[in-house]
Design a protein around this motif. Structure first.
Motif, short mmCIF file in Angstrom:
data_model
loop_
_atom_site.label_atom_id
_atom_site.label_comp_id
_atom_site.label_asym_id
_atom_site.label_seq_id
_atom_site.Cartn_x
_atom_site.Cartn_y
_atom_site.Cartn_z
N UNK A 1 0.81 -1.23 -0.07
CA UNK A 1 -0.02 -0.08 -0.12
C UNK A 1 0.94 1.30 -0.01
N UNK A 2 1.89 1.43 1.07
CA UNK A 2 3.02 2.51 0.64
C UNK A 2 3.52 2.89 -0.35
N UNK A 3 3.64 1.55 -1.23
CA UNK A 3 4.38 1.87 -2.50
C UNK A 3 3.25 2.31 -3.39
N UNK B 1 -7.94 -1.48 2.73
CA UNK B 1 -9.24 -0.67 3.00
C UNK B 1 -8.81 0.86 2.98
N UNK B 2 -7.57 1.17 3.33
CA UNK B 2 -7.25 2.69 3.65
C UNK B 2 -6.85 3.16 2.12
N UNK B 3 -6.23 2.34 1.51
CA UNK B 3 -5.95 2.38 0.06
C UNK B 3 -7.09 2.56 -0.73
N UNK B 4 -7.85 1.81 -0.65
CA UNK B 4 -9.14 2.01 -1.42
C UNK B 4 -9.82 3.42 -1.37
N UNK B 5 -10.00 3.58 -0.02
CA UNK B 5 -10.71 4.99 0.23
C UNK B 5 -9.86 6.19 -0.28
N UNK B 6 -8.47 6.10 -0.14
CA UNK B 6 -7.70 7.23 -0.58
C UNK B 6 -7.57 7.47 -1.97
N UNK B 7 -7.65 6.02 -2.76
CA UNK B 7 -7.56 6.26 -4.19
C UNK B 7 -8.73 6.39 -4.92
N UNK B 8 -9.95 6.08 -4.32
CA UNK B 8 -11.19 6.27 -4.85
C UNK B 8 -11.55 7.35 -5.41
N UNK B 9 -12.10 7.38 -6.65
CA UNK B 9 -12.52 8.57 -7.44
C UNK B 9 -13.61 9.44 -6.46
N UNK B 10 -13.42 10.92 -6.35
CA UNK B 10 -14.58 11.40 -5.47
C UNK B 10 -15.34 12.03 -6.47
N UNK C 1 2.61 6.02 -2.24
CA UNK C 1 3.95 7.02 -2.66
C UNK C 1 4.04 7.15 -3.97
N UNK C 2 3.48 6.21 -4.92
CA UNK C 2 3.41 6.67 -6.20
C UNK C 2 2.45 7.60 -6.57
N UNK C 3 1.38 7.62 -6.14
CA UNK C 3 0.19 8.48 -6.20
C UNK C 3 0.54 9.70 -5.42
N UNK C 4 0.90 9.86 -4.22
CA UNK C 4 1.32 11.13 -3.55
C UNK C 4 2.73 11.71 -3.34
N UNK C 5 3.57 10.95 -3.73
CA UNK C 5 4.83 11.35 -3.70
C UNK C 5 5.32 11.51 -2.31
N UNK D 1 10.59 3.93 1.52
CA UNK D 1 9.35 4.48 0.92
C UNK D 1 9.09 5.84 1.39
N UNK D 2 9.00 5.89 2.64
CA UNK D 2 8.53 7.02 3.18
C UNK D 2 9.91 8.08 3.21
N UNK D 3 11.01 7.70 3.81
CA UNK D 3 12.15 8.57 3.74
C UNK D 3 12.55 8.94 5.43
#
Length: 142
Positions: free
Chosen positions: A25-27, A133-142, A30-34, A62-64
């Protein structure tokens, strides 16, 4: 068998297991939100151990290091979120999430067994039991 929390506060802290799905999920996040992905914690007393665990599991890659913030108190998490403009936050304690008044979306990370006994949540808090579940919520289209 020791719980992750018991392991963390013992000499066997490097045996703390990675939460299933977190690395993948972090990968993707991170690809989406840098560089907008931060790790904010109150493990100040065991900072070295916490960083060793994160490094062992590849999370720091991945986080730094510059995106890891160790706060002295839970209220410090709220201050950090306000200062950094954090919009989404994951924690396993509702009392921490309730302090984060400037965070638009908060995720209460609980196991399935913990979730059944919990009280109702504020409107902007979503109870989750997995990183997918976190990833689905964060990446779902609004």
């Amino acid at each position: 068998m020791a719980s992750p929390n018991e392991l963390f506060f013992s000499e066997r802290y490097l045996e703390v297991p990675l939460v299933p799905g977190v690395l993948g999920s972090l990968v993707r996040l991170r690809a989406r939100f840098g560089s907008q992905v931060y790790l904010i914690s109150t493990n100040i007393r065991r900072r070295r151990e916490a960083l060793e665990i994160l490094d062992k599991h590849g999370i720091l890659h991945f986080v730094g290091h510059d995106r890891v913030v160790m706060c002295e108190t839970d209220a410090g998490k709220a201050d950090t979120c306000r200062e950094l403009g954090i919009s989404h936050f994951v924690d396993d304690r509702l009392e921490v999430l309730e302090l984060l008044g400037t965070v638009a979306r908060r995720y209460l990370f609980q196991t399935e067994s913990d979730a059944g006994a919990s009280r109702a949540l504020p409107a902007n808090v979503l109870r989750v039991s997995s990183w997918s579940a976190i990833e689905r919520d964060l990446l779902s289209p609004t």
